[in-house]
Design a protein around this motif. Structure first.
Motif, short mmCIF file in Angstrom:
data_model
loop_
_atom_site.label_atom_id
_atom_site.label_comp_id
_atom_site.label_asym_id
_atom_site.label_seq_id
_atom_site.Cartn_x
_atom_site.Cartn_y
_atom_site.Cartn_z
N ASN A 1 0.82 -1.23 0.00
CA ASN A 1 0.00 0.00 0.00
C ASN A 1 0.85 1.27 0.00
OD1 ASN A 1 -2.63 -1.15 -0.01
ND2 ASN A 1 -2.41 -1.64 2.16
N ASP B 1 -5.76 0.91 -4.30
CA ASP B 1 -4.82 1.79 -3.58
C ASP B 1 -4.82 3.21 -4.13
OD1 ASP B 1 -3.60 1.00 -5.95
OD2 ASP B 1 -1.61 0.70 -5.07
N TYR C 1 1.66 -3.76 6.70
CA TYR C 1 1.23 -4.50 5.51
C TYR C 1 -0.20 -5.00 5.70
CZ TYR C 1 5.71 -4.86 3.03
OH TYR C 1 6.85 -4.59 2.32
N GLN C 2 -0.83 -5.30 4.58
CA GLN C 2 -2.18 -5.87 4.57
C GLN C 2 -2.08 -7.31 4.10
OE1 GLN C 2 -4.82 -3.47 2.25
NE2 GLN C 2 -6.67 -4.55 2.86
N THR D 1 -8.06 0.21 0.13
CA THR D 1 -8.46 -1.10 -0.38
C THR D 1 -9.39 -1.80 0.60
OG1 THR D 1 -6.51 -1.39 -1.78
CG2 THR D 1 -7.59 -3.39 -0.99
N ALA D 2 -9.08 -1.73 1.88
CA ALA D 2 -9.93 -2.36 2.89
C ALA D 2 -11.33 -1.75 2.89
CB ALA D 2 -9.30 -2.23 4.28
N PHE E 1 -4.40 -6.43 9.04
CA PHE E 1 -3.22 -5.58 8.98
C PHE E 1 -2.17 -6.11 9.95
CE2 PHE E 1 -6.30 -2.82 7.01
CZ PHE E 1 -5.55 -2.20 6.02
N LEU F 1 -5.09 1.35 13.42
CA LEU F 1 -3.81 1.40 12.71
C LEU F 1 -2.92 2.56 13.13
CD1 LEU F 1 -4.92 0.60 9.04
CD2 LEU F 1 -4.19 -0.99 10.82
N SER G 1 -9.03 -9.25 4.89
CA SER G 1 -7.63 -8.98 5.21
C SER G 1 -7.44 -8.67 6.68
CB SER G 1 -7.11 -7.81 4.36
OG SER G 1 -7.82 -6.63 4.65
N ASN H 1 -3.24 3.65 3.95
CA ASN H 1 -3.27 2.18 4.06
C ASN H 1 -4.67 1.58 4.06
OD1 ASN H 1 -0.49 0.72 4.57
ND2 ASN H 1 -0.38 2.70 5.60
N ILE H 2 -5.73 2.39 4.04
CA ILE H 2 -7.06 1.83 4.29
C ILE H 2 -7.96 1.79 3.05
CG2 ILE H 2 -6.97 2.59 6.69
CD1 ILE H 2 -9.00 4.78 5.97
N ILE I 1 -3.77 -10.42 2.93
CA ILE I 1 -5.07 -10.42 2.27
C ILE I 1 -5.30 -11.68 1.45
CG2 ILE I 1 -4.20 -9.21 0.21
CD1 ILE I 1 -6.83 -7.57 0.24
#
Length: 361
Positions: free
Chosen positions: A73, A253, A114-115, A82-83, A101, A321, A99, A79-80, A117
């Protein structure tokens, strides 16, 4: 937030050759192999990885699999994104990768946030369709399902359609099975011709609810790759003539208000716009009154209820996070995030975007 310790038997230097690895989380060690993954993102300093466990395992309580990914990411400093997109996908009742983290230490060196997933695989609990084999060369077995991906990088086996789209084989790997290659190429080329020329017959060969849901998720988030450019996954289902199912989603992303360093407007169409020489399927699909009507219906009845309390999800995720984000930024950026890479901005951006779509669909 989990700690993930990884030890490899050698350096991971490319996206082809797997390296022996062991993954330790919660004091349990899992033997595996790892290689690089991604296209543009593989060349960034913080590397993404493909993980293949030696044994199919229900990692973090998800359905058992050998196949996973570690998303870096790095283009999405929040970082969030995609989630959040996948959470919307699940809220509308479809499978989207789940996923967890993790803060990753690789061979004793801290690598940041990192994620971990689920990758898109034809497996129970993921993409639950029949998996073809090389022996499926006739009859109903030959008709599918074929999992494909439109991806302009065109690094995987596949073909370029007569209308300029780069189709990558996913499942099965049909290279070397001439019956399968001929069948799916002819089928997709014919379908694409109907769609692009405006022949209403295309509607018979598309799973319209999946098309509507994929389009609305991409347009809501203004996903950079969604103009039928990269990471556009779909499958042709089994049966003759069969249909194109436009799902599952992948790679967000660059979405929801930020394309890397660029902050993007909350208004205006994106996914339906023509990008370059390839023929964007969604540009043609939205011209159909039937499809346009379905978009409005699913937006009102499925998407808006699913988005009602999305702010709470984003806030909770960002809170979880926060401390790891500080350590990750110290490792890779050495500066605070830009405004458009913060959770409040993303939440506000999606709220305004939702309103714009409600008015303009």
């Amino acid at each position: 937030m989990r700690d993930l310790q990884i030890t490899t038997t050698g350096p991971i230097v490319d996206k082809v050759n797997y390296v022996g690895a062991s993954l330790t989380v919660d004091s349990v060690t899992y033997p595996a192999r790892m290689r690089g993954r991604g296209n543009y993102t593989w060349f960034l300093p913080k590397k993404p990885y493909k993980v293949k466990l030696d044994k199919s395992t229900a990692m973090f309580g998800f359905p058992k699999s050998k196949d996973w990914a570690l998303l870096a990411n790095m283009l999405d400093e929040s970082n969030i994104r995609t989630a959040v997109a996948y959470e919307i996908g699940r809220r509308i009742g479809r499978w989207a990768p789940r996923s967890v983290f993790c803060e990753v230490t690789l061979n004793g060196s801290y690598q940041g946030l990192y994620q971990f997933i689920e990758s898109v695989e034809v497996q129970p609990g993921r993409l639950e369709i029949r998996e073809m084999s090389g022996g499926d060369t006739g009859g109903a077995a030959l008709t599918g399902p074929y999992v494909l991906e439109q991806d302009a990088y065109f690094v995987d086996p596949g073909w370029i359609t007569p209308l300029g789209n780069e189709m990558n084989y996913d499942v099965p790997d049909v290279v070397g099975v001439p019956q399968q290659e001929a069948y799916i190429q002819n089928w997709i080329n014919s379908f694409e011709r109907l769609l692009v020329t405006g022949d209403v017959a295309w509607l018979q060969y598309a799973d319209l609810p999946s098309w509507a849901d994929w389009y609305l998720l991409q347009e809501l988030t203004k996903n950079y790759d969604s103009q039928w450019y990269n990471s556009c996954k779909f499958y042709k289902d089994q049966g003759e003539p069969g249909r194109v199912v436009l799902w599952p989603p992948w790679d967000f992303d660059q979405s929801s208000g930020g394309w890397g360093a660029q902050q993007i407007p909350r208004s205006g169409w994106w996914t339906r716009q023509q990008r370059d020489q390839r023929n964007n399927w969604l540009m043609y699909a939205v011209r159909s009154p039937v499809f346009a009507g379905l978009l409005k219906h699913r937006w009102q009845t499925i998407f808006l209820p699913a988005l009602a309390d999305l702010d709470a999800y984003i806030t909770t995720l960002a809170d979880d996070l926060r401390e790891a984000q500080v350590r990750d930024r110290a490792k890779w950026f050495g500066r605070p995030p830009a405004l458009h890479h913060t959770a409040p901005f993303i939440s506000s951006w999606l709220t305004v975007r939702k309103g714009w779509l409600t008015t303009n669909l």
